[in-house]
Design an enzyme around this catalytic site. Structure first.
Site, PDB file in Angstrom:
ATOM      1  N   LYS B 183       0.841  -1.196   0.000  1.00  0.00           N
ATOM      2  CA  LYS B 183       0.000   0.000   0.000  1.00  0.00           C
ATOM      3  C   LYS B 183       0.874   1.244   0.000  1.00  0.00           C
ATOM      4  O   LYS B 183       1.549   1.536   0.978  1.00  0.00           O
ATOM      5  CB  LYS B 183      -0.901   0.028   1.233  1.00  0.00           C
ATOM      6  CG  LYS B 183      -1.796   1.252   1.233  1.00  0.00           C
ATOM      7  CD  LYS B 183      -2.250   1.654   2.617  1.00  0.00           C
ATOM      8  CE  LYS B 183      -2.948   2.998   2.592  1.00  0.00           C
ATOM      9  NZ  LYS B 183      -2.054   4.114   2.250  1.00  0.00           N
ATOM     10  N   GLY B 235       7.248   4.642   8.246  1.00  0.00           N
ATOM     11  CA  GLY B 235       6.387   5.801   8.454  1.00  0.00           C
ATOM     12  C   GLY B 235       6.619   6.385   9.834  1.00  0.00           C
ATOM     13  O   GLY B 235       7.711   6.285  10.384  1.00  0.00           O
ATOM     14  N   SER B 236       5.576   6.952  10.399  1.00  0.00           N
ATOM     15  CA  SER B 236       5.750   7.649  11.667  1.00  0.00           C
ATOM     16  C   SER B 236       5.788   6.671  12.843  1.00  0.00           C
ATOM     17  O   SER B 236       5.271   5.554  12.777  1.00  0.00           O
ATOM     18  CB  SER B 236       4.616   8.645  11.875  1.00  0.00           C
ATOM     19  OG  SER B 236       3.448   7.945  12.229  1.00  0.00           O
ATOM     20  N   THR B 237       6.410   7.129  13.915  1.00  0.00           N
ATOM     21  CA  THR B 237       6.540   6.306  15.106  1.00  0.00           C
ATOM     22  C   THR B 237       5.171   5.974  15.702  1.00  0.00           C
ATOM     23  O   THR B 237       4.913   4.848  16.119  1.00  0.00           O
ATOM     24  CB  THR B 237       7.428   7.018  16.138  1.00  0.00           C
ATOM     25  OG1 THR B 237       8.757   7.071  15.611  1.00  0.00           O
ATOM     26  CG2 THR B 237       7.440   6.290  17.462  1.00  0.00           C
ATOM     27  N   GLY B 240       3.580   3.269  13.711  1.00  0.00           N
ATOM     28  CA  GLY B 240       4.363   2.046  13.907  1.00  0.00           C
ATOM     29  C   GLY B 240       4.012   1.367  15.222  1.00  0.00           C
ATOM     30  O   GLY B 240       3.856   0.143  15.295  1.00  0.00           O
ATOM     31  N   GLU B 257      10.335   0.815  10.260  1.00  0.00           N
ATOM     32  CA  GLU B 257      11.290   1.912  10.064  1.00  0.00           C
ATOM     33  C   GLU B 257      10.536   3.193  10.365  1.00  0.00           C
ATOM     34  O   GLU B 257       9.683   3.605   9.597  1.00  0.00           O
ATOM     35  CB  GLU B 257      11.807   1.932   8.619  1.00  0.00           C
ATOM     36  CG  GLU B 257      12.615   0.715   8.205  1.00  0.00           C
ATOM     37  CD  GLU B 257      13.968   0.634   8.865  1.00  0.00           C
ATOM     38  OE1 GLU B 257      14.341   1.586   9.586  1.00  0.00           O
ATOM     39  OE2 GLU B 257      14.653  -0.377   8.670  1.00  0.00           O
ATOM     40  N   CYS B 291      13.398  10.413   7.159  1.00  0.00           N
ATOM     41  CA  CYS B 291      13.365   9.939   8.542  1.00  0.00           C
ATOM     42  C   CYS B 291      14.757  10.012   9.176  1.00  0.00           C
ATOM     43  O   CYS B 291      14.878  10.223  10.371  1.00  0.00           O
ATOM     44  CB  CYS B 291      12.803   8.530   8.610  1.00  0.00           C
ATOM     45  SG  CYS B 291      13.578   7.416   7.449  1.00  0.00           S
ATOM     46  N   GLU B 388      10.263  15.271  15.875  1.00  0.00           N
ATOM     47  CA  GLU B 388      10.596  15.214  14.461  1.00  0.00           C
ATOM     48  C   GLU B 388       9.728  16.217  13.708  1.00  0.00           C
ATOM     49  O   GLU B 388       8.503  16.169  13.780  1.00  0.00           O
ATOM     50  CB  GLU B 388      10.347  13.800  13.926  1.00  0.00           C
ATOM     51  CG  GLU B 388      10.837  13.608  12.517  1.00  0.00           C
ATOM     52  CD  GLU B 388      10.575  12.207  11.987  1.00  0.00           C
ATOM     53  OE1 GLU B 388       9.581  11.594  12.394  1.00  0.00           O
ATOM     54  OE2 GLU B 388      11.376  11.737  11.160  1.00  0.00           O
TER      55      GLU B 388
END
Lengths: 335, 542
Positions: B183, B235-237, B240, B257, B291, B388
């Site tokens: 995706k 993607g973002s923490t 995740g 990641e 990132c 971030e």
């Protein structure tokens, strides 16, 4: 340790080193300069080389390249006739298109200076005024392997015959052996030998022969050393040693010049020489100068190309821009 | 005229023949989705590029079923050397269509054509070439006895490097014999669908790769799907962590990641011009939407003023504008949402007392733009030094001793990347060992190579991509396979949270910002796992 000096040390060195222009002080200063990372430098130069120049910028750039060229003949077989032919080309680069500007200077061996001066006649003078200078290589060019007296006599001779600019070579042997003070002294002495009868000085271009210095750190130190000793220009190469001028080496020297300008307000010139043969290559150098020091550095008293075959390629590109079609080598003159 | 105002040199878009609508790619065919179609726009102008089909739960079912079928009947049974041939073919097709892909990526993402042309697309090809070479060597490469594919991989990728992230995910998965349902992010789906055309050109067996465009909720359904054996997410923490919680206790293998707040440490003996250049590259590459961006600059106090002066001077020459212009250095921010995140965080930075500076460049009136910005006078307690930002914003901090540099660099919930700038080799080596980051670059930054493993510590995720470790993440030894199958736990019946949150297109930046505190609180849970990977990673690095 203070060295024996034939002439007073350059004022720049005195200012920077606080009066103590000893070999130790000089070494301390040069070794304290920030180092150069080869990979990063080459990457930055490659990035600058990918700028895409479109037609309108290119037309401007091509004319400017011509105005910045030191049209050069440095052959053992040079004759007065060859030099006159070179001068004619310098004055009228493209007989078919009189809008092409003149080059900045003709660059010849010392004994050819009188012939160049004579051939130029009234057109001899300051390139910033649209006239053409005479540059002479001196100091036992290209090897620099002669005693100091010979080098100085070589310089005085060229200046006495009317050279406006002296392209000297540094003693690479002394530099690589770590005798930086000796190199410094020699530049100072040559600068002094550039003094004309009227008290003004011929412009001094110091050739580092970067191909023989081999490391970027050496190039950086030699650049700063040459400026401290009173050089007006720093120049990459004689054109007799490969590699001659490269974009990374030129970028590095431009950065040194930028740092010097920040430090002192003085503007030092840069001259890449040897190996720049195409307009495309030359434009990369213009981009590098403009993005490192700004466009105000793209003038004859601050930037030059040392080249012999570059001019014809630029003329061909000019013709292409005007006519829309490429011609061929027979549509530009050989010198 | 001024020479530096280079005449515009826009890349031609004529090579890219965009259709008005694009479907999903399921079982080797383009098909319409059952969700609500959506538009993908060019961030540099705000103009619509194409309408994309959206998948819903039934499409996810179909795609996973197709992938399972392809895995069981064709792909996992195929000799490795034949899988390699397909991957080589894909790599070559990517190269053949490089210019088209570069233009599409630049349009859809807003990043400069210079980067897509010279970096993104060549890296995509390199990744496929590299893993193509692995496909027939799995038995001999220290990956265990008779290593086998995991099965069906669900892969969710972000919008900052759309095609490159696709390559990082698909290439190792296919080389190892897995099949894939991928995706792409909902703001940058275009090149993934163009890539599906390449798969058809390459005659890849049906169902081996399936690509579903659609909203984040669909991504949630995909990773939660019980037919999936492996989940890979970049993607973002925040997202995740949601994924990790949602699939905890299941048989699914997971690599994440996530975000980062990389430290770029400049010592007073650094090669200064190159360090300035590296810092610029570290934060303004891809508009800072990276990132592993070097978003915290740690400068030794003795050279701080000089370094910042040089940095500002260099930033004046950055060319911001039309991404398709070959002379553009900094393009558009990816989306309105991301622009808002950046703007809000910069406002917070100023409110907290840091000093913002940006070069005086003109920004286009349409689209999403943010000036390259640096903050000085930043201290470690400032929000902009911790969260971030995922935009072209650099925070400058200082240090006095190497010990302080390490302490400050490691003082972050993240641990993805770091950089050291110094001419002194012994110091560089000693320091690199003490930095808690998955990648440490020295005297360079943002270098990616398929042979080199990449991945983070702490809240920057776990697992590695690239290199031997990257393919290992898609394999299990035969013995482990037999042992692991029986206790497969049934997927939780309901995974409501995840379907709401898994939209990396909005979350990649905001997730980190808004969920920073929550993430910090919950850091206790994944800590054990994180330190375990840390140890193994240390070994891997040697």
């Amino acid at each position: 340790m203070t060295m024996e000096r034939a002439v007073a040390p350059a004022q720049r060195a005195v200012d920077i080193l606080g009066g103590d222009v000893s070999e130790t002080a000089l070494r301390g200063y040069l070794e304290g300069l920030p180092g150069v990372d080869a990979v990063g430098l080459e990457q930055r130069a490659a990035g600058l080389g990918t700028r895409s120049i479109k037609t309108s910028s290119k037309a401007w750039a091509l004319d400017r390249i011509i105005e910045l060229i030191d049209l050069t003949t440095l052959e053992g077989a040079d004759t007065p006739g060859k030099v006159r032919s070179l001068v004619a080309k310098a004055l009228v680069p493209d007989p078919a298109d009189r809008t092409a500007p003149r080059v900045a200077a003709v660059c010849v061996y010392g004994d050819m200076v009188p012939h160049a001066v004579q051939a130029l006649g009234a057109a001899h003078g300051d390139p910033d005024q649209g006239l053409v200078s005479v540059a002479a290589v001196a100091t036992a060019f290209p090897s620099g392997r002669a005693s100091r007296d010979i080098k100085l006599a070589d310089t005085r001779d060229a200046v006495a015959h009317g050279a406006d600019e002296i392209d000297m070579v540094i003693d690479r042997g002394a530099f690589l052996a770590g005798r930086w003070g000796q190199v410094f002294d020699e530049i100072v002495a040559v600068k002094e030998a550039c003094r004309k009868a009227d008290g003004t000085y011929a412009h001094l271009k110091v050739i580092l022969e970067t191909g023989e210095l081999t490391t970027y750190d050496n190039v950086k130190r030699a650049s700063v050393l040459s400026i401290l000793a009173g050089g007006d220009f720093i120049k990459t190469s004689t054109g007799k040693v490969a590699p001659a001028a490269t974009l990374p080496v030129t970028l590095l020297m431009l950065e040194v010049v930028r740092d010097w300008h920040r430090l002192s307000g003085e503007r030092i010139g840069v001259k890449p020489a040897g190996g720049i043969r195409t307009s495309k290559d030359a434009i990369k150098y213009l981009v590098t100068v403009a993005e490192t020091l700004g466009e105000e550095w793209l003038v004859p008293h601050l930037f030059r190309f040392g080249a012999s075959s570059l001019l014809n390629d630029v003329l061909l590109q000019r013709q292409k821009l005007k006519t829309g079609a490429y011609s061929g080598p027979d549509y530009v003159t050989i010198d | 005229m001024s020479f530096l105002e280079y005449a515009p040199a826009p890349e031609s878009t004529s090579i890219l023949k965009l259709r008005d609508e694009y479907g999903l790619f399921i079982d080797g065919e383009f098909t319409e989705g059952h969700g609500t179609p959506f538009d993908t726009i060019a961030p540099s102008t705000g103009k619509k590029l194409a309408t994309m089909s959206a998948a819903d739960g039934s499409d996810v079912d179909r795609a996973v079923a197709a992938a399972r079928r392809a895995h069981d009947t064709v792909w996992s049974r195929m000799p490795g050397k034949d899988r390699g041939k397909y991957l080589f073919r894909i790599a070559r097709l990517v190269q053949e269509r490089a210019r088209e892909l570069a233009v599409a990526e630049s349009l859809d993402n807003g990043k400069p054509i210079k980067e897509t042309r010279d970096f993104d697309i060549p890296t995509v090809a390199a990744w496929f070439f590299y893993y193509a070479g692995w496909a027939d060597k799995l038995d001999y490469a220290g990956l265990g006895k008779d290593p086998r594919a995991l099965g069906v991989a669900a892969q969710v990728i972000p919008w900052n490097f759309p095609l490159m992230m696709l390559a990082w995910k698909i290439a190792p998965a296919l080389a190892a014999g897995n099949t894939v349902v991928l995706k792409p992010a909902s703001t940058t789906p275009l090149t993934a669908i163009l890539f599906a055309e390449i798969l058809q050109q390459a005659d890849l067996p049906k169902g081996v790769v399936n690509i579903l465009t659609g909203p984040g909720s669909m991504g949630g359904q995909l990773v939660a799907h019980e037919g999936v054996d492996k989940v890979a997410f970049t993607g973002s923490t925040g997202v995740g962590q949601t994924i990790a919680r949602a699939i905890a206790g299941q048989r699914k293998k997971l690599t994440l990641e996530l975000g980062g707040k990389g430290a770029n440490i400049v010592f007073d003996d650094a090669p200064i011009e190159q360090a300035v250049e590296g810092v610029v590259n570290g934060i303004f590459f891809n508009q800072g939407q990276v990132c592993c961006a070097g978003s915290r600059l740690l400068v030794q106090e003795s050279v701080h003023d000089e370094f910042v002066a040089r940095l500002k001077e260099r930033m004046q020459t950055l060319r911001v504008g039309d991404p398709l212009d070959k002379n553009t250095d900094v393009g558009a921010v990816n989306s309105a949402a991301q622009l808002k995140t950046i703007t809000d965080l910069v406002a917070t930075g100023e409110a907290e007392g840091a000093e913002a500076w940006a070069p005086d460049c003109e920004l286009p009136s349409e689209g999403f733009w943010f000036r390259p910005t640096i903050f000085t006078n930043v201290s470690t307690s400032h929000t902009i030094a911790r969260d971030e930002i995922f935009g072209p914003v650099l925070s400058v901090l200082t240090f006095r001793t190497p010990a302080e540099a390490i302490a400050k660099a490691n003082n972050t919930p993240y641990g993805l990347s770091a950089g050291i700038w110094s001419d002194k080799g012994s110091r560089v080596l000693a320091l690199a060992d003490k930095l808690k980051a998955g990648v440490v670059w020295t005297n360079t930054f943002n270098k990616f190579d398929p042979t080199s493993p990449f991945g983070g510590y702490k809240e920057s995720g776990y697992g590695r991509e690239g290199g031997l470790q990257g393919i290992g993440a898609y394999l299990q030894p035969a013995a482990a396979d037999a042992a692991a199958t029986p206790p497969a736990v049934e997927a939780p019946a309901e995974t409501p949270d995840i379907t709401e949150v898994v939209d990396e297109s909005v979350e990649a930046g905001t997730g980190a910002a808004s969920q920073g505190a929550a993430a910090g609180d919950s850091a206790g849970t994944p800590k054990a796992a994180a330190s375990a990977t840390a140890t193994s990673r240390k070994k891997a690095r040697k």
